[in-house]
Write a protein that holds these residues in place. Sequence first.
Motif, PDB file in Angstrom:
ATOM      1  N   GLY A 192      10.190  43.133  19.837  1.00 22.78           N
ATOM      2  CA  GLY A 192      11.548  43.224  19.302  1.00 22.78           C
ATOM      3  C   GLY A 192      11.625  44.178  18.127  1.00 22.78           C
ATOM      4  O   GLY A 192      12.548  44.996  18.025  1.00 22.78           O
ATOM      5  N   ALA A 193      10.635  44.101  17.237  1.00 21.71           N
ATOM      6  CA  ALA A 193      10.604  44.984  16.060  1.00 21.71           C
ATOM      7  C   ALA A 193      10.483  46.444  16.495  1.00 21.71           C
ATOM      8  O   ALA A 193      11.106  47.336  15.908  1.00 21.71           O
ATOM      9  N   GLU A 194       9.696  46.693  17.544  1.00 21.46           N
ATOM     10  CA  GLU A 194       9.561  48.066  18.053  1.00 21.46           C
ATOM     11  C   GLU A 194      10.897  48.596  18.551  1.00 21.46           C
ATOM     12  O   GLU A 194      11.307  49.703  18.211  1.00 21.46           O
ATOM     13  N   VAL A 195      11.574  47.802  19.366  1.00 20.95           N
ATOM     14  CA  VAL A 195      12.854  48.238  19.936  1.00 20.95           C
ATOM     15  C   VAL A 195      13.879  48.469  18.829  1.00 20.95           C
ATOM     16  O   VAL A 195      14.609  49.463  18.834  1.00 20.95           O
ATOM     17  N   LEU A 196      13.921  47.571  17.845  1.00 23.57           N
ATOM     18  CA  LEU A 196      14.858  47.735  16.725  1.00 23.57           C
ATOM     19  C   LEU A 196      14.525  48.985  15.918  1.00 23.57           C
ATOM     20  O   LEU A 196      15.418  49.695  15.454  1.00 23.57           O
ATOM     21  N   GLY A 197      13.223  49.245  15.769  1.00 25.88           N
ATOM     22  CA  GLY A 197      12.807  50.465  15.075  1.00 25.88           C
ATOM     23  C   GLY A 197      13.295  51.710  15.802  1.00 25.88           C
ATOM     24  O   GLY A 197      13.757  52.676  15.178  1.00 25.88           O
ATOM     25  N   PHE A 198      13.210  51.692  17.153  1.00 25.95           N
ATOM     26  CA  PHE A 198      13.681  52.843  17.917  1.00 25.95           C
ATOM     27  C   PHE A 198      15.189  53.024  17.758  1.00 25.95           C
ATOM     28  O   PHE A 198      15.670  54.146  17.629  1.00 25.95           O
ATOM     29  N   LEU A 199      15.925  51.919  17.767  1.00 29.92           N
ATOM     30  CA  LEU A 199      17.379  52.015  17.590  1.00 29.92           C
ATOM     31  C   LEU A 199      17.706  52.590  16.216  1.00 29.92           C
ATOM     32  O   LEU A 199      18.568  53.459  16.079  1.00 29.92           O
ATOM     33  N   ARG A 200      16.997  52.110  15.198  1.00 35.48           N
ATOM     34  CA  ARG A 200      17.235  52.618  13.838  1.00 35.48           C
ATOM     35  C   ARG A 200      16.881  54.107  13.755  1.00 35.48           C
ATOM     36  O   ARG A 200      17.618  54.898  13.172  1.00 35.48           O
ATOM     37  N   ASP A 201      15.754  54.495  14.384  1.00 28.91           N
ATOM     38  CA  ASP A 201      15.356  55.906  14.379  1.00 28.91           C
ATOM     39  C   ASP A 201      16.375  56.772  15.114  1.00 28.91           C
ATOM     40  O   ASP A 201      16.615  57.923  14.740  1.00 28.91           O
ATOM     41  N   SER A 202      16.956  56.228  16.199  1.00 27.90           N
ATOM     42  CA  SER A 202      17.937  57.016  16.951  1.00 27.90           C
ATOM     43  C   SER A 202      19.173  57.309  16.102  1.00 27.90           C
ATOM     44  O   SER A 202      19.813  58.345  16.253  1.00 27.90           O
ATOM     45  N   ARG A 204      19.010  57.459  12.611  1.00 26.45           N
ATOM     46  CA  ARG A 204      18.591  58.330  11.509  1.00 26.45           C
ATOM     47  C   ARG A 204      18.185  59.723  11.964  1.00 26.45           C
ATOM     48  O   ARG A 204      18.493  60.712  11.308  1.00 26.45           O
ATOM     49  N   GLU A 205      17.461  59.795  13.095  1.00 26.40           N
ATOM     50  CA  GLU A 205      16.911  61.079  13.525  1.00 26.40           C
ATOM     51  C   GLU A 205      17.782  61.804  14.539  1.00 26.40           C
ATOM     52  O   GLU A 205      17.802  63.032  14.576  1.00 26.40           O
ATOM     53  N   LEU A 206      18.487  61.057  15.372  1.00 31.81           N
ATOM     54  CA  LEU A 206      19.278  61.668  16.437  1.00 31.81           C
ATOM     55  C   LEU A 206      20.777  61.607  16.160  1.00 31.81           C
ATOM     56  O   LEU A 206      21.575  62.091  16.946  1.00 31.81           O
ATOM     57  N   GLY A 207      21.175  60.951  15.053  1.00 34.24           N
ATOM     58  CA  GLY A 207      22.601  60.867  14.714  1.00 34.24           C
ATOM     59  C   GLY A 207      23.395  59.958  15.631  1.00 34.24           C
ATOM     60  O   GLY A 207      24.617  60.048  15.741  1.00 34.24           O
ATOM     61  N   GLN A 208      22.684  59.043  16.322  1.00 36.04           N
ATOM     62  CA  GLN A 208      23.332  58.149  17.275  1.00 36.04           C
ATOM     63  C   GLN A 208      24.166  57.091  16.525  1.00 36.04           C
ATOM     64  O   GLN A 208      23.895  56.785  15.380  1.00 36.04           O
ATOM     65  N   THR A 209      25.173  56.552  17.189  1.00 30.67           N
ATOM     66  CA  THR A 209      25.934  55.416  16.664  1.00 30.67           C
ATOM     67  C   THR A 209      25.546  54.191  17.489  1.00 30.67           C
ATOM     68  O   THR A 209      25.581  54.241  18.716  1.00 30.67           O
ATOM     69  N   VAL A 210      25.162  53.115  16.801  1.00 30.84           N
ATOM     70  CA  VAL A 210      24.709  51.910  17.499  1.00 30.84           C
ATOM     71  C   VAL A 210      25.468  50.695  16.989  1.00 30.84           C
ATOM     72  O   VAL A 210      25.624  50.509  15.778  1.00 30.84           O
ATOM     73  N   VAL A 211      25.946  49.867  17.916  1.00 27.11           N
ATOM     74  CA  VAL A 211      26.574  48.583  17.591  1.00 27.11           C
ATOM     75  C   VAL A 211      25.808  47.512  18.358  1.00 27.11           C
ATOM     76  O   VAL A 211      25.692  47.581  19.584  1.00 27.11           O
ATOM     77  N   ALA A 220      19.248  41.941  12.307  1.00 26.55           N
ATOM     78  CA  ALA A 220      20.373  42.489  11.536  1.00 26.55           C
ATOM     79  C   ALA A 220      19.887  43.302  10.341  1.00 26.55           C
ATOM     80  O   ALA A 220      20.553  44.234   9.890  1.00 26.55           O
ATOM     81  N   GLY A 221      18.689  42.958   9.832  1.00 27.91           N
ATOM     82  CA  GLY A 221      18.135  43.683   8.684  1.00 27.91           C
ATOM     83  C   GLY A 221      17.832  45.145   8.976  1.00 27.91           C
ATOM     84  O   GLY A 221      17.655  45.940   8.048  1.00 27.91           O
ATOM     85  N   TYR A 222      17.773  45.529  10.240  1.00 25.74           N
ATOM     86  CA  TYR A 222      17.541  46.922  10.608  1.00 25.74           C
ATOM     87  C   TYR A 222      18.824  47.756  10.526  1.00 25.74           C
ATOM     88  O   TYR A 222      18.758  48.984  10.572  1.00 25.74           O
ATOM     89  N   ALA A 223      19.974  47.106  10.467  1.00 21.59           N
ATOM     90  CA  ALA A 223      21.255  47.810  10.532  1.00 21.59           C
ATOM     91  C   ALA A 223      21.659  48.374   9.167  1.00 21.59           C
ATOM     92  O   ALA A 223      21.132  47.985   8.126  1.00 21.59           O
ATOM     93  N   ASP A 224      22.620  49.307   9.190  1.00 23.22           N
ATOM     94  CA  ASP A 224      23.191  49.841   7.947  1.00 23.22           C
ATOM     95  C   ASP A 224      24.224  48.876   7.375  1.00 23.22           C
ATOM     96  O   ASP A 224      24.417  48.792   6.170  1.00 23.22           O
ATOM     97  N   ARG A 225      24.901  48.199   8.270  1.00 22.71           N
ATOM     98  CA  ARG A 225      25.874  47.193   7.821  1.00 22.71           C
ATOM     99  C   ARG A 225      25.939  46.076   8.844  1.00 22.71           C
ATOM    100  O   ARG A 225      25.618  46.262  10.024  1.00 22.71           O
TER     101      ARG A 225
END
Length: 260
Positions: A192-202, A204-211, A220-225
């Motif tokens: 789970g931590a790996e997948v959340l890390g990839f979402l966060r990287d996407s 930060r690094e790819l400019g993706q929007t994630v909900v 939730a701690g991986y999110a910006d808000r």
Amino acid sequence: MTANSPAPYAPHTTPGIAAAATDLTKVYGSGDTRVVALDEVSIGFREGEFTAVMGPSGCGKSTLMHCAAGLDSPSSGSVRIGTTELSTLGDRQLTQLRRDRIGFIFQAFNLLPTLTALENITLPATIAGRRPDQQWLDRVVAMVGLSQRLGHRPAQLSGGQQQRVAVARALAARPAIIFGDEPTGNLDSRAGAEVLGFLRDSVRELGQTVVMVTHDPVAAGYADRVVFLTDGRLVDEMTRPTPDRVLDRMKALDTHSHTS
């Protein structure tokens, strides 16, 4: 917003809004069986931001996401993806918009067992009759750590690897926004931590929007808000969340919903 909650985080630039809901209401049933799943919710999801949606079971989290992603239609109110108002689209246009501009990551992976990891990742493009952007695809595959697993079928992959394939599939089409419905719900904490890390990287690094809809304060701690729903209403928002702060806020909301 409560009196003691922090002021909304204002980024230095003012990015556009990837998706927005205005006065969104969703009612199921009628009479004695009438349930208001969403009660005039208005929210915007900024480009290049990772938002987690939280709240007690049955508070409307998944309904909000399904309506925002065009998978379900609201009883009233409106949803926009970018500047496109979903209610103005016909079925075919809506299908095309979902395919081209929205990515989904489901809790149950939803991979096709007969296809390899690469074929699953590129499936949306294949269905659309398009060749994937190879440079982008290589970047996504490398980011989720699947370069050595592309020829494997889902049965040959661990749960965490299967969910990485699902994340890569959602990213591969470069959608305007990615929605995740409890995307780590079936994974152990490490995967789970790996997948959340990839979402966060996407983000930060790819400019993706994630909900992402989640009930897990660590996720939730991986999110910006984090935005909090209770009884179909948006009741609070937190920026720069930590798992402890999220857990405290959830406990307070839970207590409030039981006493009100």
